[in-house]
Design a protein around this motif. Structure first.
Motif, PDB file in Angstrom:
ATOM      1  N   ASN A 308       0.811  -1.226   0.000  1.00 31.56           N
ATOM      2  CA  ASN A 308       0.000   0.000   0.000  1.00 31.56           C
ATOM      3  C   ASN A 308       0.845   1.277   0.000  1.00 31.56           C
ATOM      4  OD1 ASN A 308       1.034  -0.110   2.584  1.00 31.56           O
ATOM      5  ND2 ASN A 308      -0.907   0.331   3.617  1.00 31.56           N
ATOM      6  N   TRP A 309       2.088   1.194  -0.468  1.00 31.72           N
ATOM      7  CA  TRP A 309       2.997   2.335  -0.373  1.00 31.72           C
ATOM      8  C   TRP A 309       2.494   3.564  -1.104  1.00 31.72           C
ATOM      9  CZ3 TRP A 309       5.243   4.564  -4.695  1.00 31.72           C
ATOM     10  CH2 TRP A 309       5.187   3.831  -5.885  1.00 31.72           C
ATOM     11  N   ARG A 310       1.743   3.385  -2.187  1.00 30.39           N
ATOM     12  CA  ARG A 310       1.291   4.540  -2.966  1.00 30.39           C
ATOM     13  C   ARG A 310       0.359   5.458  -2.161  1.00 30.39           C
ATOM     14  NH1 ARG A 310       2.681   4.324  -8.329  1.00 30.39           N
ATOM     15  NH2 ARG A 310       3.413   2.287  -9.107  1.00 30.39           N
ATOM     16  N   GLN A 311      -0.255   4.929  -1.123  1.00 29.20           N
ATOM     17  CA  GLN A 311      -1.112   5.752  -0.270  1.00 29.20           C
ATOM     18  C   GLN A 311      -0.307   6.690   0.627  1.00 29.20           C
ATOM     19  OE1 GLN A 311      -3.903   3.269   1.926  1.00 29.20           O
ATOM     20  NE2 GLN A 311      -3.981   1.792   0.226  1.00 29.20           N
ATOM     21  N   PHE A 312       1.022   6.538   0.649  1.00 32.28           N
ATOM     22  CA  PHE A 312       1.838   7.275   1.605  1.00 32.28           C
ATOM     23  C   PHE A 312       2.914   8.139   0.940  1.00 32.28           C
ATOM     24  CE2 PHE A 312      -0.106   3.861   3.898  1.00 32.28           C
ATOM     25  CZ  PHE A 312      -0.412   4.424   5.143  1.00 32.28           C
ATOM     26  N   THR A 313       2.817   8.353  -0.355  1.00 31.29           N
ATOM     27  CA  THR A 313       3.843   9.157  -1.032  1.00 31.29           C
ATOM     28  C   THR A 313       3.761  10.633  -0.674  1.00 31.29           C
ATOM     29  OG1 THR A 313       2.424   9.409  -2.986  1.00 31.29           O
ATOM     30  CG2 THR A 313       3.991   7.558  -2.984  1.00 31.29           C
ATOM     31  N   ARG A 314       2.636  11.077  -0.081  1.00 29.93           N
ATOM     32  CA  ARG A 314       2.482  12.472   0.342  1.00 29.93           C
ATOM     33  C   ARG A 314       2.137  12.579   1.829  1.00 29.93           C
ATOM     34  NH1 ARG A 314       1.980  16.223  -3.880  1.00 29.93           N
ATOM     35  NH2 ARG A 314       2.105  15.250  -5.947  1.00 29.93           N
ATOM     36  N   ALA A 315       2.467  11.541   2.561  1.00 31.78           N
ATOM     37  CA  ALA A 315       2.159  11.506   3.990  1.00 31.78           C
ATOM     38  C   ALA A 315       3.302  12.104   4.811  1.00 31.78           C
ATOM     39  CB  ALA A 315       1.895  10.062   4.420  1.00 31.78           C
ATOM     40  N   ASP A 316       3.077  12.230   6.112  1.00 30.81           N
ATOM     41  CA  ASP A 316       4.161  12.590   7.029  1.00 30.81           C
ATOM     42  C   ASP A 316       5.105  11.401   7.173  1.00 30.81           C
ATOM     43  OD1 ASP A 316       3.205  15.164   7.636  1.00 30.81           O
ATOM     44  OD2 ASP A 316       1.825  14.352   9.133  1.00 30.81           O
ATOM     45  N   LEU A 317       6.387  11.689   7.397  1.00 31.40           N
ATOM     46  CA  LEU A 317       7.363  10.610   7.543  1.00 31.40           C
ATOM     47  C   LEU A 317       6.962   9.652   8.653  1.00 31.40           C
ATOM     48  CD1 LEU A 317      10.015   9.226   6.856  1.00 31.40           C
ATOM     49  CD2 LEU A 317      11.192  10.849   8.351  1.00 31.40           C
ATOM     50  N   GLY A 318       6.487  10.172   9.775  1.00 32.31           N
ATOM     51  CA  GLY A 318       6.082   9.295  10.868  1.00 32.31           C
ATOM     52  C   GLY A 318       5.001   8.316  10.459  1.00 32.31           C
ATOM     53  N   ASP A 319       4.039   8.770   9.630  1.00 32.79           N
ATOM     54  CA  ASP A 319       2.966   7.888   9.184  1.00 32.79           C
ATOM     55  C   ASP A 319       3.486   6.838   8.206  1.00 32.79           C
ATOM     56  OD1 ASP A 319       1.090   9.160  10.733  1.00 32.79           O
ATOM     57  OD2 ASP A 319       0.440  10.518   9.149  1.00 32.79           O
ATOM     58  N   VAL A 320       4.456   7.210   7.366  1.00 33.81           N
ATOM     59  CA  VAL A 320       5.082   6.238   6.463  1.00 33.81           C
ATOM     60  C   VAL A 320       5.728   5.115   7.279  1.00 33.81           C
ATOM     61  CG1 VAL A 320       6.891   5.889   4.735  1.00 33.81           C
ATOM     62  CG2 VAL A 320       5.469   7.949   4.654  1.00 33.81           C
ATOM     63  N   CYS A 321       6.457   5.500   8.319  1.00 38.48           N
ATOM     64  CA  CYS A 321       7.161   4.515   9.145  1.00 38.48           C
ATOM     65  C   CYS A 321       6.188   3.673   9.963  1.00 38.48           C
ATOM     66  CB  CYS A 321       8.153   5.233  10.060  1.00 38.48           C
ATOM     67  SG  CYS A 321       9.461   6.112   9.178  1.00 38.48           S
ATOM     68  N   LEU A 322       5.160   4.307  10.483  1.00 39.71           N
ATOM     69  CA  LEU A 322       4.149   3.552  11.230  1.00 39.71           C
ATOM     70  C   LEU A 322       3.487   2.523  10.319  1.00 39.71           C
ATOM     71  CD1 LEU A 322       2.562   3.136  13.869  1.00 39.71           C
ATOM     72  CD2 LEU A 322       0.928   4.848  13.040  1.00 39.71           C
ATOM     73  N   ASN A 323       3.198   2.909   9.089  1.00 44.87           N
ATOM     74  CA  ASN A 323       2.599   1.961   8.151  1.00 44.87           C
ATOM     75  C   ASN A 323       3.540   0.805   7.859  1.00 44.87           C
ATOM     76  OD1 ASN A 323       0.554   1.145   6.060  1.00 44.87           O
ATOM     77  ND2 ASN A 323       2.328   1.486   4.729  1.00 44.87           N
ATOM     78  N   GLN A 324       4.850   1.044   7.796  1.00 42.53           N
ATOM     79  CA  GLN A 324       5.782  -0.059   7.571  1.00 42.53           C
ATOM     80  C   GLN A 324       5.732  -1.059   8.720  1.00 42.53           C
ATOM     81  OE1 GLN A 324       9.263   2.529   6.726  1.00 42.53           O
ATOM     82  NE2 GLN A 324       9.428   1.459   4.765  1.00 42.53           N
ATOM     83  N   TRP A 325       5.595  -0.558   9.938  1.00 39.67           N
ATOM     84  CA  TRP A 325       5.465  -1.452  11.096  1.00 39.67           C
ATOM     85  C   TRP A 325       4.151  -2.232  11.030  1.00 39.67           C
ATOM     86  CZ3 TRP A 325       1.895  -1.250  15.274  1.00 39.67           C
ATOM     87  CH2 TRP A 325       2.194  -2.090  16.352  1.00 39.67           C
ATOM     88  N   LEU A 326       3.063  -1.522  10.808  1.00 41.88           N
ATOM     89  CA  LEU A 326       1.757  -2.157  10.764  1.00 41.88           C
ATOM     90  C   LEU A 326       1.652  -3.161   9.613  1.00 41.88           C
ATOM     91  CD1 LEU A 326      -0.761   0.753  11.493  1.00 41.88           C
ATOM     92  CD2 LEU A 326      -0.678  -1.448  12.698  1.00 41.88           C
ATOM     93  N   ALA A 327       2.034  -2.722   8.401  1.00 42.36           N
ATOM     94  CA  ALA A 327       1.853  -3.557   7.215  1.00 42.36           C
ATOM     95  C   ALA A 327       2.620  -4.869   7.325  1.00 42.36           C
ATOM     96  CB  ALA A 327       2.282  -2.785   5.966  1.00 42.36           C
ATOM     97  N   ALA A 328       3.848  -4.817   7.856  1.00 41.60           N
ATOM     98  CA  ALA A 328       4.653  -6.030   7.975  1.00 41.60           C
ATOM     99  C   ALA A 328       3.986  -7.034   8.908  1.00 41.60           C
ATOM    100  CB  ALA A 328       6.054  -5.682   8.464  1.00 41.60           C
ATOM    101  N   HIS A 329       3.581  -6.572  10.085  1.00 42.25           N
ATOM    102  CA  HIS A 329       2.985  -7.509  11.048  1.00 42.25           C
ATOM    103  C   HIS A 329       1.597  -7.958  10.617  1.00 42.25           C
ATOM    104  CE1 HIS A 329       6.267  -7.433  13.839  1.00 42.25           C
ATOM    105  NE2 HIS A 329       6.262  -6.117  13.868  1.00 42.25           N
ATOM    106  N   GLU A 330       0.844  -7.094   9.957  1.00 41.14           N
ATOM    107  CA  GLU A 330      -0.447  -7.521   9.415  1.00 41.14           C
ATOM    108  C   GLU A 330      -0.258  -8.643   8.397  1.00 41.14           C
ATOM    109  OE1 GLU A 330      -2.931  -3.300   9.855  1.00 41.14           O
ATOM    110  OE2 GLU A 330      -2.047  -3.875   7.934  1.00 41.14           O
ATOM    111  N   ALA A 331       0.741  -8.511   7.550  1.00 42.08           N
ATOM    112  CA  ALA A 331       0.992  -9.537   6.537  1.00 42.08           C
ATOM    113  C   ALA A 331       1.430 -10.853   7.177  1.00 42.08           C
ATOM    114  CB  ALA A 331       2.049  -9.046   5.549  1.00 42.08           C
ATOM    115  N   ILE A 332       2.276 -10.768   8.188  1.00 41.02           N
ATOM    116  CA  ILE A 332       2.747 -11.983   8.859  1.00 41.02           C
ATOM    117  C   ILE A 332       1.586 -12.700   9.540  1.00 41.02           C
ATOM    118  CG2 ILE A 332       4.212 -12.867  10.713  1.00 41.02           C
ATOM    119  CD1 ILE A 332       6.102 -10.439  10.099  1.00 41.02           C
ATOM    120  N   LEU A 333       0.778 -11.956  10.279  1.00 41.90           N
ATOM    121  CA  LEU A 333      -0.341 -12.567  10.992  1.00 41.90           C
ATOM    122  C   LEU A 333      -1.395 -13.090  10.021  1.00 41.90           C
ATOM    123  CD1 LEU A 333      -0.726 -10.041  13.960  1.00 41.90           C
ATOM    124  CD2 LEU A 333       0.314 -12.315  14.010  1.00 41.90           C
ATOM    125  N   ALA A 334      -1.631 -12.356   8.937  1.00 40.39           N
ATOM    126  CA  ALA A 334      -2.634 -12.781   7.958  1.00 40.39           C
ATOM    127  C   ALA A 334      -2.227 -14.068   7.247  1.00 40.39           C
ATOM    128  CB  ALA A 334      -2.880 -11.672   6.943  1.00 40.39           C
TER     129      ALA A 334
END
Length: 420
Positions: A308-334
């Motif tokens: 989902n990186w394209r949703q974050f090309t204009r986001a705040d850096l903190g939100d980009v990094c938070l999404n990297q944390w969330l997306a990785a663990h969501e994928a692992i658990l899923a």
């Protein structure tokens, strides 16, 4: 690009190794970026029954076009292209601990292949390849004179300094190397990583010296250990590579505040974690507090590239990094793959206890921790409570329901007094 990749593949001259069906055990560390996977892998890789790469699988995925751009719109990979060629490259780079150094010829080949992944457009040139060969011959001669009694780190430093004595600034892109005292040894003319072609992500790793080459017999008897944060988005590729192997997963986690803080430090680093040149994809980044704060911020994506990186090309850096944390663990658990669970905070709190638990769960024995844990892939010296330098913003993130839900799923408290 395809012509360049073909030239690099030809120069690496990796021999076919039809051993995929012989492999019996594989261990994969799944995690987000900045969760401690490099440390866990480095410690486990000291066991004589484990074969591992010097770095990650990423460069070999790039050589076989199993990466963002040619084969995917993110780091996610479904069906592998060229699995035999990919496996050939992995077998050529896997190694096993050894009390002795390999022959000078073997060590030279390992360095030549590694450096070609790190600065491909430099060492693809015939004159530079000859300079590299001469420098490595000189380093091997020094190694022979010293009798091979130096530590791995000292040997790596000596060889690297010999190779780059006329371009000392390149040494600043290597993990664990102290800043070079030589004149003109800053991070290049641009002041940051600015290579036109990237295969391996800096900070670069170096060939480990006291290792022996992986063999056909090892395929059946050793545990193959892999780790890459992007593996969270491509669970299943190891089953494709090694169809008769038992694949065992370790799910390594770290709290969101510590992870996001580490990611933000890495995104702002001028020398490390440059994973994707987005200009090649025709994408311009407008990430606030990154694209407007660094000279490389419109061009380079850092760390893993979630679907989902394209949703974050204009986001705040903190939100980009938070999404990297969330997306990785969501994928692992899923994925629902059975996995050994390990929280990095628990490991750092009781390293000996947690390491022995992990080693026992993997069915290994006779391996203990070194007296001092190595520092690897660090943006600064490790210390407790580093996340507090961004405390207000990080605590604000913790009020979001997806963060609270994931923290609970991973077994963490939302009380910041419990965070290390």
């Amino acid at each position: 690009m395809n012509d360049l990749l073909h030239s690099i593949v030809k120069l690496r001259a990796v021999a076919p190794a039809p051993w995929r069906s012989k492999v019996r055990r594989v261990v994969v560390i799944l995690s987000s970026s900045r969760a401690g996977s490099s440390l866990i892998k480095q410690l486990l890789a000291q066991h004589p029954d484990i074969a591992s790469l010097d770095g990650e699988m990423e460069p070999y995925l790039a050589l076989t076009q199993n990466v963002f751009g040619p084969h995917s719109d993110s780091d996610a990979v479904g069906t592998l292209m060229q699995p035999d060629v990919l496996a050939d490259n992995l077998f050529a780079e896997l190694s096993v601990p050894s009390p002795a150094l390999p022959s000078p010829e073997q060590l030279k080949i390992r360095w030549q292949r590694r450096l070609l992944l790190q600065f491909p457009l430099l060492f693809i040139e015939p004159a530079q390849r000859q300079n590299l060969s001469d420098a490595l011959d000189e380093a091997m001669l020094c190694l022979h004179r010293d009798g091979g009694q130096q530590t791995d780190e000292a040997l790596q430093r000596m060889i690297l300094a010999t190779v780059f004595r006329h371009q000392a600034w390149r040494m600043n892109f290597y993990d664990g190397q102290p800043p070079s005292p030589l004149p003109g040894s800053g991070p290049g003319a641009s002041g940051y990583y600015d290579e036109p072609m990237k295969l391996e992500e800096p900070p670069f790793v170096l060939p480990r010296s006291y290792r022996r080459q992986f063999t056909a017999d090892d395929a059946a008897s050793k545990i193959l250990l892999f780790k890459s944060p992007s593996d969270a988005y491509r669970i299943g590729i190891h089953e494709q590579l090694f169809p008769r192997a038992e694949i065992q997963y370790i799910h390594l986690s770290r709290g969101y505040a510590q992870t996001v803080n580490g990611l933000m430090d890495g995104w702002l680093s001028p020398t490390g974690y440059f994973s994707h040149d987005m200009a090649r994809a025709g994408a311009a980044l407008r990430i606030r507090a990154y694209s407007d704060a660094t000279p490389f911020g419109q061009r380079w994506w850092k760390f893993d590239l979630p679907p989902n990186w394209r949703q974050f090309t204009r986001a705040d850096l903190g939100d980009v990094c938070l999404n990297q944390w969330l997306a990785a663990h969501e994928a692992i658990l899923a994925s629902r793959v059975p996995a050994l669970r390990l929280r990095f905070e628990d490991f750092m709190g009781q390293p000996a206890v947690q390491f022995q638990r992990l080693v026992a769960l993997l069915g290994l024995s006779g391996l203990s921790l070194p007296s001092r844990l190595p520092v690897t892939m660090a943006t600064e010296a490790p210390r407790a409570l580093r996340w507090r330098k961004r405390e207000p913003a990080l605590l604000d993130m913790g009020r979001r329901q997806p963060v609270r839900t994931m923290m609970e799923q991973l077994g963490y408290s939302m009380n910041p007094d419990t965070w290390t």
